[in-house]
Write a protein that holds these residues in place. Structure first.
Motif: not given
Length: 168
Positions: A120-125, A152-157, A165-168
């Protein structure tokens, strides 16, 4: 300020105190090493195909689209929520001339009890970061599509930036 934050402070740095460093390029002028680069476009316009072509160039020390050579081969890490590694990604990588021994797919996560579960990329980064740290020749990471890798909501910047941030 409330009492709990009375000791918190923002630190400032003068530009005159910054040591300027040149950008380390994977592909000169196009793909910087260690920085987030987005490949954006309409669905079906070839973003995945182009990114797998980049993987072929990186892993086989091939040539970039402008003809410049990739001097030293490196490894590539791929996470895809849309394409299967066995029927789509690996055959495409083969067509791109990739060195398959240098390509790693994010597969599953192992729980403390040894059971496997989907990544799960949203939690496992943070778990992925631990794996990345064991790959000294990692040159390129492909997340396809990147919005599936953030919560989160990808339509909200603001939520998208926070998730990246976890990816960066």
């Amino acid at each position: 300020l409330d009492a709990a934050r009375a000791t918190d402070a923002v630190t400032l740095k003068r530009a005159s105190d910054v040591t300027v460093r040149p950008i380390d390029w994977l592909w000169d002028g196009y793909l910087p090493r260690g920085m987030l680069t987005l490949l954006a476009g309409l669905p079906g316009c070839g973003k995945s195909t182009l990114s797998l072509g980049f993987a072929g160039t990186v892993t086989s020390a091939g040539r970039w689209p402008d003809g410049t050579p990739m001097r030293t081969p490196g490894s590539v890490l791929i996470w895809s929520s849309e394409d299967a590694s066995d029927t789509v990604l690996t055959p495409r990588l083969m067509a791109c001339g990739a060195d398959l021994s240098r390509v790693h797919f994010v597969d599953k996560c192992r729980n403390a009890d040894g059971t496997l579960r989907p990544f799960d990329p949203s939690t496992d980064m943070p778990l992925l970061q631990h794996q990345v740290e064991t790959m000294p020749d990692l040159s390129l990471m492909i997340l396809d599509p990147v919005l599936s890798a953030v919560g989160g909501d990808s339509h909200k910047a603001a939520e998208t930036r926070r998730g990246l941030q976890a990816v960066v």
